[in-house]
Design a protein around this motif. Sequence first.
Motif, PDB file in Angstrom:
ATOM      1  N   THR A  69       8.200   4.988   1.005  1.00  0.00           N
ATOM      2  CA  THR A  69       6.950   4.279   0.873  1.00  0.00           C
ATOM      3  C   THR A  69       6.162   4.486   2.152  1.00  0.00           C
ATOM      4  O   THR A  69       6.675   4.239   3.244  1.00  0.00           O
ATOM      5  CB  THR A  69       7.150   2.784   0.547  1.00  0.00           C
ATOM      6  N   THR A 124       2.178   4.171   3.965  1.00  0.00           N
ATOM      7  CA  THR A 124       0.831   3.596   3.909  1.00  0.00           C
ATOM      8  C   THR A 124       0.006   4.142   5.060  1.00  0.00           C
ATOM      9  O   THR A 124       0.465   4.168   6.196  1.00  0.00           O
ATOM     10  CB  THR A 124       0.892   2.062   4.036  1.00  0.00           C
ATOM     11  N   HIS A 146      -3.895   3.869   6.911  1.00  0.00           N
ATOM     12  CA  HIS A 146      -5.244   3.304   7.033  1.00  0.00           C
ATOM     13  C   HIS A 146      -6.111   4.352   7.735  1.00  0.00           C
ATOM     14  O   HIS A 146      -5.751   4.806   8.833  1.00  0.00           O
ATOM     15  CB  HIS A 146      -5.222   1.995   7.834  1.00  0.00           C
ATOM     16  N   THR A 179      12.389   2.908   9.294  1.00  0.00           N
ATOM     17  CA  THR A 179      10.959   2.606   9.277  1.00  0.00           C
ATOM     18  C   THR A 179      10.318   3.148  10.532  1.00  0.00           C
ATOM     19  O   THR A 179      10.895   3.047  11.627  1.00  0.00           O
ATOM     20  CB  THR A 179      10.735   1.092   9.169  1.00  0.00           C
ATOM     21  N   GLN A 225       6.267   4.286  12.432  1.00  0.00           N
ATOM     22  CA  GLN A 225       4.830   4.186  12.502  1.00  0.00           C
ATOM     23  C   GLN A 225       4.312   5.464  13.127  1.00  0.00           C
ATOM     24  O   GLN A 225       5.014   6.090  13.929  1.00  0.00           O
ATOM     25  CB  GLN A 225       4.483   2.988  13.370  1.00  0.00           C
ATOM     26  N   ARG A 258      -3.770   5.464  11.050  1.00  0.00           N
ATOM     27  CA  ARG A 258      -2.483   4.847  11.411  1.00  0.00           C
ATOM     28  C   ARG A 258      -1.647   4.692  10.160  1.00  0.00           C
ATOM     29  O   ARG A 258      -2.145   4.304   9.103  1.00  0.00           O
ATOM     30  CB  ARG A 258      -2.662   3.496  12.093  1.00  0.00           C
ATOM     31  N   VAL A 259      -0.368   4.991  10.309  1.00  0.00           N
ATOM     32  CA  VAL A 259       0.562   5.006   9.184  1.00  0.00           C
ATOM     33  C   VAL A 259       1.757   4.111   9.478  1.00  0.00           C
ATOM     34  O   VAL A 259       2.234   4.047  10.615  1.00  0.00           O
ATOM     35  CB  VAL A 259       1.047   6.464   8.925  1.00  0.00           C
ATOM     36  N   LEU A 260       2.235   3.441   8.447  1.00  0.00           N
ATOM     37  CA  LEU A 260       3.481   2.670   8.484  1.00  0.00           C
ATOM     38  C   LEU A 260       4.298   3.142   7.294  1.00  0.00           C
ATOM     39  O   LEU A 260       3.761   3.198   6.171  1.00  0.00           O
ATOM     40  CB  LEU A 260       3.169   1.180   8.397  1.00  0.00           C
ATOM     41  N   ALA A 261       5.566   3.497   7.500  1.00  0.00           N
ATOM     42  CA  ALA A 261       6.331   4.107   6.422  1.00  0.00           C
ATOM     43  C   ALA A 261       7.812   3.807   6.534  1.00  0.00           C
ATOM     44  O   ALA A 261       8.328   3.635   7.643  1.00  0.00           O
ATOM     45  CB  ALA A 261       6.131   5.634   6.448  1.00  0.00           C
ATOM     46  N   SER A 262       8.476   3.755   5.402  1.00  0.00           N
ATOM     47  CA  SER A 262       9.932   3.676   5.379  1.00  0.00           C
ATOM     48  C   SER A 262      10.465   4.920   4.678  1.00  0.00           C
ATOM     49  O   SER A 262       9.958   5.320   3.626  1.00  0.00           O
ATOM     50  CB  SER A 262      10.410   2.404   4.684  1.00  0.00           C
ATOM     51  N   THR A 300      -0.330  -4.386   4.246  1.00  0.00           N
ATOM     52  CA  THR A 300       0.974  -3.819   3.902  1.00  0.00           C
ATOM     53  C   THR A 300       2.026  -4.363   4.849  1.00  0.00           C
ATOM     54  O   THR A 300       1.819  -4.386   6.058  1.00  0.00           O
ATOM     55  CB  THR A 300       0.938  -2.276   4.035  1.00  0.00           C
ATOM     56  N   HIS A 317       6.231  -4.080   5.821  1.00  0.00           N
ATOM     57  CA  HIS A 317       7.568  -3.515   5.665  1.00  0.00           C
ATOM     58  C   HIS A 317       8.567  -4.556   6.161  1.00  0.00           C
ATOM     59  O   HIS A 317       8.468  -5.024   7.303  1.00  0.00           O
ATOM     60  CB  HIS A 317       7.711  -2.204   6.454  1.00  0.00           C
ATOM     61  N   LEU A 346      11.967  -5.514   7.442  1.00  0.00           N
ATOM     62  CA  LEU A 346      12.979  -4.755   8.166  1.00  0.00           C
ATOM     63  C   LEU A 346      14.348  -5.429   8.142  1.00  0.00           C
ATOM     64  O   LEU A 346      15.371  -4.766   8.040  1.00  0.00           O
ATOM     65  CB  LEU A 346      12.527  -4.568   9.609  1.00  0.00           C
ATOM     66  N   LEU A 352       0.562  -3.659   8.618  1.00  0.00           N
ATOM     67  CA  LEU A 352      -0.647  -2.884   8.928  1.00  0.00           C
ATOM     68  C   LEU A 352      -1.704  -3.354   7.938  1.00  0.00           C
ATOM     69  O   LEU A 352      -1.423  -3.416   6.727  1.00  0.00           O
ATOM     70  CB  LEU A 352      -0.365  -1.389   8.772  1.00  0.00           C
ATOM     71  N   SER A 376      -6.191  -3.971   6.980  1.00  0.00           N
ATOM     72  CA  SER A 376      -7.623  -3.894   7.258  1.00  0.00           C
ATOM     73  C   SER A 376      -8.292  -5.132   6.700  1.00  0.00           C
ATOM     74  O   SER A 376      -8.013  -5.538   5.557  1.00  0.00           O
ATOM     75  CB  SER A 376      -8.231  -2.618   6.678  1.00  0.00           C
ATOM     76  N   GLU A 394       8.833  -3.009   0.816  1.00  0.00           N
ATOM     77  CA  GLU A 394       7.435  -2.930   1.244  1.00  0.00           C
ATOM     78  C   GLU A 394       6.564  -3.600   0.218  1.00  0.00           C
ATOM     79  O   GLU A 394       6.836  -3.530  -0.990  1.00  0.00           O
ATOM     80  CB  GLU A 394       7.031  -1.443   1.415  1.00  0.00           C
ATOM     81  N   LEU A 429       7.650  -2.231  -3.410  1.00  0.00           N
ATOM     82  CA  LEU A 429       8.824  -1.418  -3.676  1.00  0.00           C
ATOM     83  C   LEU A 429      10.031  -2.273  -3.323  1.00  0.00           C
ATOM     84  O   LEU A 429      10.094  -2.804  -2.201  1.00  0.00           O
ATOM     85  CB  LEU A 429       8.814  -0.146  -2.833  1.00  0.00           C
TER      86      LEU A 429
END
Lengths: 315, 315
Positions: free
Chosen positions: A91, A93, A95, A120, A122, A139-143, B93, B95, B97, B141, B143, B261, B309
């Motif tokens: 997953t 995300t 922005h 996870t 960033q 900017r991204v946040l992801a797992s 969003t 996550h 942890l 994260l 907006s 997430e 998810l």
Amino acid sequence: MPDAASATSPTLGFARAGGTPSRAVIGDSEFDGEFVSEFDRDTAVTRREPGVYDVDLSAGWTVFDAVNGGYLLAILGRALADALPHPDPFTITAHYLSASRPGPAVVRTETVRTGRTLSTGQASLLQYDAEGREVERIRVLASYGDLAGLPDDVRTTAMPPAIPPMDRCFGPQDSASDVRLPSSGTPVGGGSAIADRLMIKLDPATLGWALGAPSGKGEMRAWFGLADGRDADPLSLLLAVDALPPTAFEIGVKGWVPTVELTVHVRHRPAPGPLRVSITTRNLAGGFLEEDAEVWDSEDRLVAQSRQLARVRLG
Amino acid sequence: MPDAASATSPTLGFARAGGTPSRAVIGDSEFDGEFVSEFDRDTAVTRREPGVYDVDLSAGWTVFDAVNGGYLLAILGRALADALPHPDPFTITAHYLSASRPGPAVVRTETVRTGRTLSTGQASLLQYDAEGREVERIRVLASYGDLAGLPDDVRTTAMPPAIPPMDRCFGPQDSASDVRLPSSGTPVGGGSAIADRLMIKLDPATLGWALGAPSGKGEMRAWFGLADGRDADPLSLLLAVDALPPTAFEIGVKGWVPTVELTVHVRHRPAPGPLRVSITTRNLAGGFLEEDAEVWDSEDRLVAQSRQLARVRLG
């Protein structure tokens, strides 16, 4: 035979066609005569030091002069795949803070948490202003996890999109003279070089807009692949969800529809062969809309789902 | 009349019932005899210094002993509303942890970008381990914008859920003895104190699981509100999307379904009165599932959409 260039920094992204591992191949930039796809060449990142990756944003993935958001997400996804101990975005995300431009950029990653099956991270994509200072574009946040390690059960109740066979669908390369789809040479609001990188065949039911007769329904469906034949992989799915014309075109909204945020779930490694992408908008209101995308592979698996929030700029 | 307590740190979250502004009220913690809802009391954050907020995670919002993810998201959302120049989460969003526990926590925010109509920020919720070190539980994260500043056009094609009138729906407070819904006193896998905070009336078509007869369809629908009568606002929408029983119950999956997430789009300030929440799962596969939630207000507006998810742990 070209000289082997010895690289001091590992360059990720030169992947071999066929059997391409989803994790970016870490190796030097030696050219060994093998096919390097446009997608891998143009999403390659070079690790300068741990957590810092240099990249050159290609002008080849623009839509109306803007660098495509899914292409940018794939670059960030590749850097995170190197930085994290797990190879595949589960997953992710993004922005989108300001418009990226072709040219040099840097990706800075941070590991937030590492676990046994999920990690996870960033990441930020930055470019340089006139004074050479870094400006954050995305900017991204992801797992991340390992798609190959998932159990094989499938209890998906969603059904593949109803889209005609590929030979009854249309893309910019088709010669039907009354269908004017954006291509790199078409002066439809600026350059759209991305059209030359992709194999897109739109469902005739969702190309009324190209004939001056939008359907009024927020739908867009197409067969999708990379023009040079590279098979899909988890990173190219990040591109696939953001590479079709906007549903706004079919709703009859003219003007720019920039993405504010995009979240992609990658649920399975895609099988070789063309993908089917189906996008739906159901909530156009207050100057914003959502686009929900589903990506189905040749084995009728729902391999990715995404939602983006986009701003509707009228006029 | 209680003494006015002068506070040295602004406490955000004590909101008045009725006409509650969506932005957390920044002020001291003086008790002035006005109604303070459970939601505002338990999502209150105290700014220690710019970008640092202390919070006490209440035990009153647990589901099977786990602190509810939407409640936690509302806390993070409140802190970001204070930190950023715009009051309302447009897209947020999280996550998750590691599992949060009732007790002290700190939220640390970072401003990523401020713009004229949108700002972007990041936030972390941290707790303390046995050595007193900070452990990150959740990273966000988001907006933000100003919902009140959006134009009024509505071209939503989505339709409200088909759910029976409230008096034909059922919640834990109902006395139908053969419907065993989790309540704080029911030994269904542990404490679920959240049931006492919420007014949830489930569509009978989605409570087969409570009667030992799950429908097999990944759907969950309910009327939703706060038990103490506080009207919905943008922050409570973050709770609403994650407060119903899991769709997994109706699919017949037993076991824990932790959120990896969660992404929420808040699209309009909700009107007063009960909400309708409709959740759908269509892609249970490989040990994961998605839950798509829609929240509709009393004026038939689609005020929020979310997707999470979640991991399916069998057995």
